[in-house]
Design a protein around this motif. Structure first.
Motif, mmCIF file in Angstrom:
data_model
loop_
_atom_site.group_PDB
_atom_site.id
_atom_site.type_symbol
_atom_site.label_atom_id
_atom_site.label_comp_id
_atom_site.label_asym_id
_atom_site.label_seq_id
_atom_site.Cartn_x
_atom_site.Cartn_y
_atom_site.Cartn_z
ATOM 1 N N UNK A 1 0.823 -1.202 0.000
ATOM 2 C CA UNK A 1 0.000 0.000 0.000
ATOM 3 C C UNK A 1 0.864 1.261 0.000
ATOM 4 N N UNK A 2 2.053 1.169 0.584
ATOM 5 C CA UNK A 2 2.969 2.312 0.539
ATOM 6 C C UNK A 2 3.357 2.630 -0.898
ATOM 7 N N UNK A 3 3.552 1.598 -1.707
ATOM 8 C CA UNK A 3 3.913 1.801 -3.108
ATOM 9 C C UNK A 3 2.775 2.489 -3.860
ATOM 10 N N UNK A 4 1.561 2.020 -3.621
ATOM 11 C CA UNK A 4 0.404 2.605 -4.301
ATOM 12 C C UNK A 4 0.234 4.064 -3.903
ATOM 13 N N UNK A 5 0.265 4.336 -2.608
ATOM 14 C CA UNK A 5 0.094 5.727 -2.141
ATOM 15 C C UNK A 5 1.262 6.607 -2.574
ATOM 16 N N UNK A 6 2.462 6.049 -2.632
ATOM 17 C CA UNK A 6 3.607 6.817 -3.113
ATOM 18 C C UNK A 6 3.409 7.271 -4.548
ATOM 19 N N UNK A 7 2.884 6.371 -5.392
ATOM 20 C CA UNK A 7 2.636 6.733 -6.784
ATOM 21 C C UNK A 7 1.511 7.762 -6.888
ATOM 22 N N UNK A 8 0.442 7.573 -6.128
ATOM 23 C CA UNK A 8 -0.677 8.523 -6.153
ATOM 24 C C UNK A 8 -0.203 9.911 -5.730
ATOM 25 N N UNK A 9 0.543 9.983 -4.643
ATOM 26 C CA UNK A 9 1.013 11.288 -4.159
ATOM 27 C C UNK A 9 2.065 11.890 -5.089
ATOM 28 N N UNK A 10 2.851 11.049 -5.735
ATOM 29 C CA UNK A 10 3.818 11.560 -6.701
ATOM 30 C C UNK A 10 3.122 12.246 -7.870
ATOM 31 N N UNK A 11 2.044 11.630 -8.364
ATOM 32 C CA UNK A 11 1.292 12.224 -9.462
ATOM 33 C C UNK A 11 0.561 13.480 -8.990
ATOM 34 N N UNK A 12 -0.034 13.428 -7.798
ATOM 35 C CA UNK A 12 -0.726 14.605 -7.264
ATOM 36 C C UNK A 12 0.246 15.757 -6.992
ATOM 37 N N UNK A 13 1.528 15.437 -6.913
ATOM 38 C CA UNK A 13 2.542 16.467 -6.743
ATOM 39 C C UNK A 13 2.569 17.450 -7.896
ATOM 40 N N UNK A 14 2.017 17.070 -9.054
ATOM 41 C CA UNK A 14 1.919 18.016 -10.166
ATOM 42 C C UNK A 14 1.047 19.206 -9.787
ATOM 43 N N UNK A 15 0.063 18.970 -8.929
ATOM 44 C CA UNK A 15 -0.814 20.055 -8.482
ATOM 45 C C UNK A 15 -0.251 20.781 -7.266
ATOM 46 N N UNK A 16 0.398 20.027 -6.413
ATOM 47 C CA UNK A 16 0.954 20.592 -5.181
ATOM 48 C C UNK A 16 2.301 19.918 -4.929
ATOM 49 N N UNK A 17 3.377 20.594 -5.281
ATOM 50 C CA UNK A 17 4.724 20.050 -5.241
ATOM 51 C C UNK A 17 5.136 19.296 -3.993
ATOM 52 N N UNK A 18 4.835 19.805 -2.791
ATOM 53 C CA UNK A 18 5.278 19.100 -1.588
ATOM 54 C C UNK A 18 4.705 17.695 -1.433
ATOM 55 N N UNK A 19 3.597 17.385 -2.076
ATOM 56 C CA UNK A 19 3.059 16.024 -1.997
ATOM 57 C C UNK A 19 4.016 15.018 -2.607
ATOM 58 N N UNK A 20 4.780 15.446 -3.597
ATOM 59 C CA UNK A 20 5.712 14.518 -4.236
ATOM 60 C C UNK A 20 6.867 14.147 -3.299
#
Length: 94
Positions: free
Chosen positions: A22-41
């Motif tokens: 689940x860490x891998x899945x959430x890491x990918x989701x937050x990495x992509x959402x980082x396009x909208x908000x950089x610190x999420x990446x």
């Protein structure tokens, strides 16, 4: 010498499928959402690295190494884009 535990056998007789981290899945989701908000990446990068370590140490019980690797790569690229964009904004357009 101790070997890691093997996943329980599948009731159908085949080998059990490893569960996806689940860490891998959430890491990918937050990495992509980082396009909208950089610190999420940043969080996506941390989770992706933790997931890779967890998967490597699980002995086949936990899967999703490709997702974890994608999380690290996507998060890193997004962070670089945000840093370059911020530097350009502060230097060029100020």
């Amino acid at each position: 010498m101790s070997y890691p535990p093997q996943p329980p056998p599948d009731p159908g007789g085949g080998p059990a499928q490893p569960r996806t981290s689940q860490k891998a899945v959430w890491g990918l989701v937050l990495g992509v959402l980082g396009l909208l908000c950089g610190p999420l990446s940043i969080v996506g990068l941390i989770l992706g690295r933790q997931a890779r370590t967890e998967i490597d140490q699980s002995g086949g019980i936990v899967g999703g190494r490709g997702i974890a690797q994608a999380a690290v790569i996507v998060s890193t690229v997004v962070l670089v884009i945000w840093v370059v964009g911020t530097v350009l904004r502060l230097t060029v357009w100020s």
